[in-house]
Design an enzyme around this catalytic site. Structure first.
Site, short mmCIF file in Angstrom:
data_model
loop_
_atom_site.label_atom_id
_atom_site.label_comp_id
_atom_site.label_asym_id
_atom_site.label_seq_id
_atom_site.Cartn_x
_atom_site.Cartn_y
_atom_site.Cartn_z
N HIS A 31 -11.83 -0.59 5.76
CA HIS A 31 -10.37 -0.72 5.75
C HIS A 31 -9.69 0.02 6.89
O HIS A 31 -8.89 -0.57 7.63
CB HIS A 31 -9.85 -0.18 4.40
CG HIS A 31 -8.42 -0.44 4.14
ND1 HIS A 31 -7.87 -0.39 2.88
CD2 HIS A 31 -7.40 -0.74 4.96
CE1 HIS A 31 -6.57 -0.65 2.96
NE2 HIS A 31 -6.26 -0.86 4.21
N GLU A 57 0.82 -1.21 0.00
CA GLU A 57 0.00 0.00 0.00
C GLU A 57 0.85 1.27 0.00
O GLU A 57 0.39 2.34 0.39
CB GLU A 57 -0.96 -0.02 1.20
CG GLU A 57 -1.98 -1.17 1.10
CD GLU A 57 -3.23 -0.86 1.88
OE1 GLU A 57 -4.28 -0.54 1.26
OE2 GLU A 57 -3.18 -0.93 3.14
N HIS A 111 -5.35 1.14 10.86
CA HIS A 111 -6.44 0.16 10.92
C HIS A 111 -7.12 0.21 12.28
O HIS A 111 -7.76 -0.76 12.67
CB HIS A 111 -5.90 -1.28 10.77
CG HIS A 111 -5.50 -1.68 9.41
ND1 HIS A 111 -5.24 -3.00 9.08
CD2 HIS A 111 -5.31 -0.99 8.27
CE1 HIS A 111 -4.89 -3.08 7.80
NE2 HIS A 111 -4.91 -1.88 7.28
N HIS A 157 -1.13 5.68 7.84
CA HIS A 157 -2.24 4.80 7.45
C HIS A 157 -2.59 3.92 8.65
O HIS A 157 -1.71 3.28 9.21
CB HIS A 157 -1.86 3.93 6.25
CG HIS A 157 -2.89 2.85 5.94
ND1 HIS A 157 -4.24 3.13 5.84
CD2 HIS A 157 -2.77 1.51 5.72
CE1 HIS A 157 -4.90 2.01 5.56
NE2 HIS A 157 -4.02 1.01 5.48
#
Lengths: 282, 282, 282, 282
Positions: free
Chosen positions: A215, A126, A147, A145
Site C-alpha cells: 500500500h 482513509e 504511496h 499518508h
C-alpha cells in the site's frame, strides 16, 4: 506569496507551528539540522504564542502541494494537522487530489471522522488513518499518508528499512510494517473504517512512521513541517536502500540515528526550499 | 546576465580563477578536456592576473545555484572558495539553502571560522569542513560538500568507488571514506567543530575528494569550477557504479585515470553549460 | 520554426536526407517503423533531389539540441554529417557544448580534419572519431558520439548489449566494444588523433555503432536522423539491460532484429517529436 | 479548457464514459478508489445517458497527451475507444505521434480497419491490435498500446508481473505475455495484420492487459479513463518490480487484488490530475 505569520513561539512536542513560523523560530533557537546555538539578530517573537487558524490552514494547503511536488503523493495520499485549540479535532482536505487543495477545501473532523461543521462534501475513505492515530498519540500533531513507489516496495521485500544517512535518523532502529491481512484477512488494502485505523495505530505504536504492506506508508510529526519532512526523507532513504541493490549497507548505529534525529528536528530549511519550489510553479 | 571578468590569466595550482575566466583561459591555452593545443584567436589577457572580489563572489553564488540544479546539494550542502588575497580566509554563504544564495549572503571567515567583518548572521554548523581543509591543503582553493543520494550510498556499501569513465579520472585509485565513529564514537554525524573538521581533513589527505559514511561526501579543487565539476562527476560516477548493480566493472587503470584527469582540468565546458541552465530558469 | 525543404528524394544508403525531409519521404514511401505502404496524399517531391546546404546545416544544429535534450550528450559529445556534394568533407560544430550550437558554429573539415575554409576556431579534439569513420565507411553519412551514462556502463561490464526490443533492432547480434588500451596502452581515453580514430573505425567495422570502454559510445547512420535515432535507442536499450539487473533477458533473435531494423529505418516520427520538444523550450 | 459533458450516467461494463464524466459520476456514486458511498451534493445527471461524440473524441485526444506526459507512450504507442453507438467501429488517431493528436486527426475504423468515412490518411500499422481485441471482447471499450521501458523489460525476463500494491490490483494473478514468435516465427515484432492481431487477442483472453515480448504491452478497459489508468499503473507496477532487484516481493494475494481492483474502478482522480498536468503545459 503567503504572508508569514511572525507571531510564533517555541517548538517541541508541546505546541506546534507552521512551517514558516518554525523556520523563524528555528533561526532564533538554532533548531536547524545543525544545532547552531549562535544568536540570530531577527525580530523576536513571543515563545509559544499559538499561530492563527488561517496560517495553519495555509500551511496545510502548502503541505499538500509540497508533497505532490516532492513525489510523496500523487493522485492519492493525504496530510492532516491536529487542531491546536481542540485536540479532538483535526484538519484535512476533502476528497481531492493534493495539488488542487485550497483553503476552502479543508474540513475539520472529530476523532470519529464526523465533520465538525456539518460539511457534507466527500471525504477521503482513509481518513481513519488520521483519526485513530490522533486518538492514541497525543504527541502527534500531523500525519502524512504516502504511496511513493520506493516506500511501497520497502513494505514488500521483508528487509528492514534502516537509516542510510543522518537525514533518515528518525527511522532509528527501523519502522514497523503494517500488514492488514494479519487482522482483517483479505481486504482491498484500504484503511477505510475505524477498526482498521486502530489496527494501524497499534502497529505504529510510538514510532515516527510505518510501512504498509502492498500500500505505502505513513509518517507522523510534531507539526506539518515535521511529518512532511519525514515523509520526504522516508522516500529518499527507501530509494537509497534500493539503489544499494541488496548489498549490505552500513546504516547508522541506533545512537547515531538518535543524535542525528535530534539535530534534524522539523526540517525548516527543507520546508522553505520545497515551498519556494511549489510557489515558483504557480 | 553576469559580466565576465576578462582580466584573467592562466590556470593551475598557483592562482585560481572564476569559471568564466577559466573558460576563456582554457580557450587560450587549450586547457579543455581535450588538451587541444591549437591557437585560438581571442583577446589576450595577462596571465595570472587575479580576478576581482566581485566576480569571485558572483561565481560562488552561481556555484550554489549550479550545485542545486545538478542535484549535488538540496536544502543541505555548501560550497566555499579561498580568498585569493588572503589564504587564511575563505568565502561561504551564511546558513541558507543554496538556491537562495545571493552576493550579500556571502560571509568571509578565517580558519577558525570567525567572521572577518563582525558578521553576526547564522552560519553553517559544518563550516569546519571548509576551514580545516583550507588549513592543511594550500593547494585547495574551493570545497564542495554534498548529500547526493548515490554518493551517500557509496559511502555505506564498502566497495571502492573507482573511475568508471574518463570524466571520473580524478577519482584515481579511489577516494577515502571518512567514518566519524572511528575517532568520535557516537555522534549526530555532523562535522560541527574543529576537531571533527581536522579528522576529516586528515582522512582526505592529498586526495581530490572523500566519501563520508552515513552522510555524503566532499570534493576539493583548484577553483570553484574545479570543485564543482568534480562534485558533479563524483555523483555521476557513483550512479554508474550503482547501475552496474554489483557486476564487476572494468574501471580505468590508475595511469588512464591520471592521464584522463590531466585532460579534464577544471571542466570549463561543463561550468558554462550548467551556468546557462541555471540562468535560463531565473 | 524551420521551413521544411520539400525538395527531397528517396532514402537509403545512396543519398541522405534531412530529418524533416526524410519524414516526408517516409510518409510517401511508408518508410516508417510500421512499414505501412498506404498511399499518403501529400505534395510529391522528386526522388533523390539533394537538399540544400542550408537545410542540412539547420538539421545538424537541431541534432545537437535534440541530443542534449534526450540526454545522449551533455557538455560533451558531438554529431557530424558528411557533405553530400563532397564525400571527403564533413560538417561538425566547432568546440562548443551541443546546446549552444548555431549554424554559424558549423565548420567543414576534410578527412584529415583540416578546416576546408581556413576556419581557425577551436575544434573538438575527438574529431578523428568522425573523419576516420567517414574515410572507411562510404555508407555512413552521419555519426554521433555519446557519453550517456548507461552506455558508458555497458562498455565496462563485459556483457553483450543485445536488442531488448524492436526499437533496438539495429543492435542486431551485438555491438563491438573498443578498448583503447589494446592498441595504445595507457592513454587519457580520448580519440584525439588519426591513429586512434583509425583503430576505432577498425573496431566499428561495418556495424551501426560501438561501445567505447571507459568512455561512451558511437552510432552511425544513413543520415543525421538515423544516427541520432540510433543513439537515443542505444541509450534506452542500455537502460533496459541494466534495469533487468543481471537477470537473463530474452532478447530479439538475430532475424527478428534484422526485420525490426528494416521497419525502423531513420526513425522519422521520433525525430519530429524530439525536434518539437527542443523547439518548445526555446 | 474542455467543457465537461455533464449528461453522464452510471458506469460499469455496459456503457462507457469520458474521463471527466466518469469523475462526476464517481463522485455521485462514490465509485472512486475509496468506495465512499457518501452523498455528494452536485447537480444530478441522468444515469447512462450517452455522452456526445464531441466529448468522447476530446477525451481521446486528452488521453493521447496524458499517455505521452506519463511516459506510457513516446513517439510510438496509441490509444483507441470503441464507438458507443456502433460497437463495430472504433476511433483512433491517424499515424501521428501522440502529443500532436487533435480532434481532426481522429479516424473511425471498422473491425477490418477500413476507414468508415473514406479517410485516406496514413494509419498506424498496428491498428490490428485494436480491431481484433474489439472483435472478441465486447466488454472492452478502450485499448492502450505502450512501449514504456519497464513494461518492455518485464516482457523479457521470464518473471510474472504481479500486483506489488493495491493500485496494480487489476493485474490480479498476473498478465499473459504474448510472444509473436510462437505463432509467426521470425518477424519484425509488429502486430501489422489481422492474423497477428487475432493471435494477440487470443493471448489476452479475458485479462485486463498483456505483455508483448520484445515490444511492450497493452491494457484494455471499460472506458478511455480505465485503459489509460491501467496503462500508467502497469508501468508503475513494473518499475516497482524491477526496483526490488530480484528480491522476493510479497505481492497482493489474489483476493486482495480482486478487492483492490473493485475499489479502483476507472481511476477518476488520476485522470483529472493527469489532465490538469497536460493542460498546464499547453
Amino acid at each position: 506569496m503567503e504572508k508569514n505569520n511572525l507571531r510564533v513561539p517555541g517548538f517541541g512536542r508541546r505546541g506546534f507551528l507552521s512551517g514558516s513560523s518554525l523556520l523563524l523560530t528555528g533561526a532564533l533557537l538554532g533548531a536547524s539540522e545543525e544545532m547552531e546555538g549562535e544568536p540570530e539578530p531577527v525580530a523576536a517573537t513571543p515563545q509559544d504564542a499559538p499561530q492563527t487558524k488561517e496560517t495553519l490552514l495555509a500551511d496545510l494547503v502548502t503541505a499538500n502541494h509540497i508533497l505532490q511536488d516532492q513525489g510523496v503523493v500523487d493522485g492519492y495520499g493525504h496530510v492532516s494537522v491536529r487542531n491546536p485549540t481542540n485536540p479532538n479535532h483535526f484538519y484535512i482536505s476533502r476528497w481531492l487530489a493534493p495539488d488542487l487543495v485550497t483553503p476552502s477545501d479543508i474540513v475539520e473532523l472529530d476523532l470519529d471522522c464526523v465533520p465538525v461543521n456539518g460539511d457534507t462534501r466527500k471525504l477521503y475513505s482513509e481518513r481513519w488513518i488520521h483519526s485513530e492515530i490522533y486518538r492514541v498519540r497525543p504527541d502527534v500533531k500531523s500525519i502524512v499518508h504516502t504511496h511513493a513507489p520506493t516506500v511501497v516496495v520497502m513494505g514488500t521485500i521483508g528487509e528492514p528499512l534502516l537509516p542510510v544517512y543522518h537525514m533518515g535518523g528518525f527511522i532509528g532502529t527501523g519502522l514497523p510494517t503494517f500488514d492488514i491481512r494479519k487482522s482483517f484477512g483479505m481486504t482491498n488494502m484500504l484503511i477505510n473504517d475505524a477498526p482498521k485505523g486502530k489496527a494501524l495505530a497499534q502497529t505504529l505504536a510510538d514510532r515516527p512512521g510505518a510501512l504498509m504492506r502492498g500500500h505505502g506508508g505513513i509518517t507522523v510529526g510534531n507539526s506539518i513541517m515535521h511529518s512532511v519532512g519525514r515523509s520526504v526523507y522516508l522516500k529518499i532513504n527507501a530509494e537509497m536502500h534500493l539503489q544499494a541493490g541488496g548489498r549490505k549497507i552500513e546504516t547508522l548505529a541506533p545512537e547515531e540515528a538518535r543524535l542525528a534525529e535530534a539535530g534534524n528536528q522539523e526540517f525548516p530549511k527543507d520546508w522553505d526550499l520545497w515551498k519556494r519550489q511549489v510557489m515558483a510553479k504557480k
